[in-house]
Design a protein around this motif. Structure first.
Motif, PDB file in Angstrom:
ATOM      1  N   PHE A  62      15.492  40.936  25.967  1.00  0.00           N
ATOM      2  CA  PHE A  62      16.936  41.068  26.001  1.00  0.00           C
ATOM      3  C   PHE A  62      17.754  42.032  24.982  1.00  0.00           C
ATOM      4  N   ALA A  63      17.045  42.211  23.972  1.00  0.00           N
ATOM      5  CA  ALA A  63      17.719  43.070  22.857  1.00  0.00           C
ATOM      6  C   ALA A  63      17.326  44.498  22.644  1.00  0.00           C
ATOM      7  N   THR A  64      16.562  44.999  24.016  1.00  0.00           N
ATOM      8  CA  THR A  64      16.673  46.589  24.194  1.00  0.00           C
ATOM      9  C   THR A  64      17.953  46.943  24.302  1.00  0.00           C
ATOM     10  N   GLY A  65      18.133  48.154  23.920  1.00  0.00           N
ATOM     11  CA  GLY A  65      19.513  48.878  23.964  1.00  0.00           C
ATOM     12  C   GLY A  65      20.067  48.807  25.679  1.00  0.00           C
ATOM     13  N   GLU A  66      19.252  48.851  26.627  1.00  0.00           N
ATOM     14  CA  GLU A  66      19.958  48.946  27.951  1.00  0.00           C
ATOM     15  C   GLU A  66      20.219  47.442  28.001  1.00  0.00           C
ATOM     16  N   MET A  67      19.567  46.465  27.930  1.00  0.00           N
ATOM     17  CA  MET A  67      19.738  45.024  28.140  1.00  0.00           C
ATOM     18  C   MET A  67      21.135  44.516  27.291  1.00  0.00           C
ATOM     19  N   LEU A  68      21.145  45.170  25.989  1.00  0.00           N
ATOM     20  CA  LEU A  68      22.367  44.842  25.311  1.00  0.00           C
ATOM     21  C   LEU A  68      23.616  45.559  25.988  1.00  0.00           C
ATOM     22  N   GLN A  69      23.537  46.669  26.423  1.00  0.00           N
ATOM     23  CA  GLN A  69      24.694  47.266  26.962  1.00  0.00           C
ATOM     24  C   GLN A  69      24.982  46.348  28.424  1.00  0.00           C
ATOM     25  N   LYS A  70      24.036  46.051  29.094  1.00  0.00           N
ATOM     26  CA  LYS A  70      24.398  45.291  30.054  1.00  0.00           C
ATOM     27  C   LYS A  70      25.351  43.923  29.881  1.00  0.00           C
ATOM     28  N   LEU A  71      24.707  43.232  28.699  1.00  0.00           N
ATOM     29  CA  LEU A  71      25.223  41.920  28.123  1.00  0.00           C
ATOM     30  C   LEU A  71      26.725  42.449  27.941  1.00  0.00           C
ATOM     31  N   SER A  72      27.008  43.529  27.021  1.00  0.00           N
ATOM     32  CA  SER A  72      28.314  43.711  26.750  1.00  0.00           C
ATOM     33  C   SER A  72      29.322  43.790  27.880  1.00  0.00           C
ATOM     34  N   SER A  73      28.663  44.726  28.800  1.00  0.00           N
ATOM     35  CA  SER A  73      29.749  44.884  30.088  1.00  0.00           C
ATOM     36  C   SER A  73      29.931  43.949  31.083  1.00  0.00           C
ATOM     37  N   GLY A  74      28.856  42.563  30.722  1.00  0.00           N
ATOM     38  CA  GLY A  74      29.235  41.508  31.548  1.00  0.00           C
ATOM     39  C   GLY A  74      29.925  40.393  30.907  1.00  0.00           C
ATOM     40  N   LEU A  75      30.471  40.795  29.681  1.00  0.00           N
ATOM     41  CA  LEU A  75      31.027  39.927  29.046  1.00  0.00           C
ATOM     42  C   LEU A  75      32.523  39.453  29.597  1.00  0.00           C
ATOM     43  N   LYS A  76      32.792  37.982  29.641  1.00  0.00           N
ATOM     44  CA  LYS A  76      33.938  37.359  30.270  1.00  0.00           C
ATOM     45  C   LYS A  76      34.677  36.449  29.152  1.00  0.00           C
ATOM     46  N   LYS A  77      33.851  35.999  28.270  1.00  0.00           N
ATOM     47  CA  LYS A  77      34.366  35.266  27.224  1.00  0.00           C
ATOM     48  C   LYS A  77      33.752  35.422  26.017  1.00  0.00           C
ATOM     49  N   PRO A  78      34.136  36.369  25.154  1.00  0.00           N
ATOM     50  CA  PRO A  78      33.192  36.752  23.921  1.00  0.00           C
ATOM     51  C   PRO A  78      33.408  35.584  23.062  1.00  0.00           C
ATOM     52  N   LEU A  79      32.229  35.455  22.417  1.00  0.00           N
ATOM     53  CA  LEU A  79      32.054  34.260  21.244  1.00  0.00           C
ATOM     54  C   LEU A  79      32.593  34.694  20.150  1.00  0.00           C
ATOM     55  N   GLU A  80      33.950  34.832  20.372  1.00  0.00           N
ATOM     56  CA  GLU A  80      34.938  35.319  18.991  1.00  0.00           C
ATOM     57  C   GLU A  80      34.906  34.217  17.972  1.00  0.00           C
ATOM     58  N   GLY A  81      34.633  34.429  16.711  1.00  0.00           N
ATOM     59  CA  GLY A  81      34.658  33.829  15.639  1.00  0.00           C
ATOM     60  C   GLY A  81      33.752  32.705  15.418  1.00  0.00           C
ATOM     61  N   LEU A  82      33.011  32.816  16.378  1.00  0.00           N
ATOM     62  CA  LEU A  82      31.535  31.942  16.356  1.00  0.00           C
ATOM     63  C   LEU A  82      30.545  32.219  15.167  1.00  0.00           C
ATOM     64  N   LYS A  83      30.404  31.519  14.304  1.00  0.00           N
ATOM     65  CA  LYS A  83      29.393  32.051  13.010  1.00  0.00           C
ATOM     66  C   LYS A  83      28.149  31.351  13.130  1.00  0.00           C
ATOM     67  N   LEU A  84      27.015  32.286  13.650  1.00  0.00           N
ATOM     68  CA  LEU A  84      25.847  31.678  14.073  1.00  0.00           C
ATOM     69  C   LEU A  84      24.764  32.438  13.084  1.00  0.00           C
ATOM     70  N   VAL A  85      23.743  31.468  12.573  1.00  0.00           N
ATOM     71  CA  VAL A  85      22.641  32.243  11.876  1.00  0.00           C
ATOM     72  C   VAL A  85      21.610  32.248  13.029  1.00  0.00           C
ATOM     73  N   SER A  86      20.824  33.153  13.205  1.00  0.00           N
ATOM     74  CA  SER A  86      19.784  33.357  14.071  1.00  0.00           C
ATOM     75  C   SER A  86      18.386  32.887  13.392  1.00  0.00           C
ATOM     76  N   TYR A  87      17.602  32.004  13.891  1.00  0.00           N
ATOM     77  CA  TYR A  87      16.652  31.332  13.505  1.00  0.00           C
ATOM     78  C   TYR A  87      15.351  31.694  14.666  1.00  0.00           C
TER      79      TYR A  87
END
Ligand code: SF4
Ligand code: SF4
Lengths: 187, 285
Positions: free
Chosen positions: B118-143
């Motif tokens: 899901f982190a290839t350039g192509e998939m990231l693009q798809k994720l961004s263009s499918g955004l309805k409710k951006p996770l604005e302000g959500l501070k997250l660490v990736s584990y």
């Protein structure tokens, strides 16, 4: 460590034939130990296991707590500047200790692995719901779990998982379970 | 797009929440999951610890079956399954193959760790263009844990000390990824049952650091990391007297949330530390 040491190099030779693990490349930099997240419970540090293995100190290695405490996180093998496959060698020693009848310094860790594979052999997949009870029985902890009340914590968690639709109540048997059984028997 | 899929045992049980979110997200992005027919357990930590031959032949059987399907990609959500499938492919293709039953077909699909897929350039693009409710302000660490990156000779990872896949996904979803030092530290999953005391120490350290760097939640792609950090969090808080209060969320749940998939609130409601209050506060639910 022993005051007088008679190295037995055949121990490592045999291991390397099954590996290779490149243990003889170790120059004792301790990078493996410094990054090990489980070192706080170890009786031998990972670099010491390698050193003792090179010197053929079979008893010390196979009877150590370390080989069972190792969490298989692969940090050591990843960072070793000499390509020593430390984590894989730990596994080799676990298997060897079971095959040669050395009683494991962490019997519960060993019996969990054995119970797990027994569970896979039955159906071809792991049935999580059956794993813990079978392991408590095998490792003789069921009685003490009940007496200490520790079992209540486990039941509470199981119930919560069940309510959230996260606990399968029946095992799934695959068509190829005989093949899986053969893999686990013949080896 | 059709891909081969290996869910692994725990996604049929305790990680049913993860499985549902993966199925929901894939469906909405037009990814058809074709399960390996009659797949078996990969052998997990137990096999590689005490039965080396089985630790190659068990995943080997799955690879053999996967080779019979005509897809170019094999998606594996569980990082331990991913690791064992890669280890088997590595051993059977590069080693001398002696002592193993498995004969691999010449053409194997590419074995993917799901988060990397899901982190290839192509998939990231798809994720961004499918955004309805951006996770604005959500501070997250990736584990990330251990098994999707280590050892790199087996996994093929090049950013194994500082992986980026989940951070990139969070960013594409409009969230705020926080850099931190414990991305790939071990949570002690293999010891959590037999040496719970050690597991608690290892998880406690990770949660404490997540808190220290100001995270409001943790994103994961591994169901073992998820359950270790989530299910035991309350007990670790009680034992250490520290408060963490950190929801541990799968990246697929966040994709569902940000892309407005109807199933997402339900997926997120099946954890132990409830993420809903945090998401409400951020007006995401
Ligand atoms: S990191 Fe490698 S070379 Fe250094 S002590 Fe450990 S095994 Fe030896
Ligand atoms: S694989 Fe084992 S010995 Fe190596 S760093 Fe991890 S816990 Fe320590």
């Amino acid at each position: 460590m022993q005051p007088s040491l008679s190295p037995d190099f055949s121990f490592l030779q045999k291991a390397e034939a099954a590996g290779p693990f490149n243990a003889a490349e170790c120059f004792q930099c301790r990078k493996c130990t410094n990054g090990c997240p489980a070192s706080f419970e170890m009786d031998l540090f990972p670099d010491q296991v390698i050193r003792l293995a090179i010197l053929g100190q079979k008893e010390e290695v196979l009877r150590s707590r370390t080989i069972w405490i190792c969490a298989s996180c692969e940090t050591c093998s990843t960072r070793c500047p000499n390509g020593v496959r430390i984590a894989e060698l730990m596994d080799y020693f676990k298997e060897m200790s079971i095959r040669t009848g050395v009683s494991p310094a962490q019997p519960h860790v060993a019996s969990l692995h054995q119970t797990f594979l027994g569970n896979v052999r039955l159906t071809g997949r792991v049935f999580e719901g059956g794993l813990l009870p079978a392991w408590w029985l095998k490792s003789g902890q069921l009685g003490s779990k009940i007496r200490s009340g520790g079992i209540r914590n486990e039941m509470k968690m199981a119930l919560k998982l069940f309510r959230k639709g996260r606990l399968a109540t029946t095992p799934k048997t695959i068509k190829g379970k005989a093949e899986v059984g053969a893999i686990l028997r013949s080896s | 797009m059709k891909v081969t899929y290996y869910p692994g045992c725990s996604l049929e049980g305790t990680a049913r929440d993860y499985a549902d979110s993966i199925e929901g997200v894939c469906e909405s992005f037009g990814i058809e999951l074709q399960e390996i027919p009659d797949w078996n357990c990969c052998g997990s930590t137990a096999a590689h610890s005490i039965n080396h031959t089985a630790s190659i032949d068990l995943p080997g059987r799955n690879l053999k079956l996967a080779g019979q399907l005509n897809n170019a990609d094999l998606l594996v959500p569980c990082p331990l399954c991913f690791n064992r499938l890669k280890a088997a492919a590595h051993e059977l293709q590069e080693g001398n193959g002696h002592g193993f039953q498995t004969k691999l077909p010449p053409d194997l699909p590419k074995i993917w760790d799901l988060a990397n897929f899901f982190a290839t350039g192509e998939m990231l693009q798809k994720l961004s263009s499918g955004l309805k409710k951006p996770l604005e302000g959500l501070k997250l660490v990736s584990y990330y844990g251990c098994m999707s990156s280590r050892p790199p000779k087996v996994t093929g990872a090049d950013d194994f000390e500082n992986p980026q896949s989940l951070d990139k996904i969070v960013k594409a979803l409009g969230g705020q990824p926080i850099d931190w030092p414990y991305k790939t530290d071990c949570c002690g999953a293999s010891l959590m049952i037999s040496r719970t005391d050690m597991g608690f120490k290892m998880v406690g350290k990770i949660l404490e650091m997540a808190r220290r760097v100001g995270a409001q939640g943790v994103v994961v792609s591994c169901q073992m990391c998820q359950s270790n950090l989530d299910m035991y969090q309350e007990r670790i808080e009680a034992e250490t007297g520290k408060f963490f209060g950190l929801p541990i969320m799968y990246f697929t749940e966040l994709i569902g949330l940000a892309c407005g998939l109807p199933g997402a609130p339900n997926w997120l409601s099946r954890h132990f530390v409830d993420p809903i209050p945090l998401l409400r506060k951020n007006r995401l639910i």
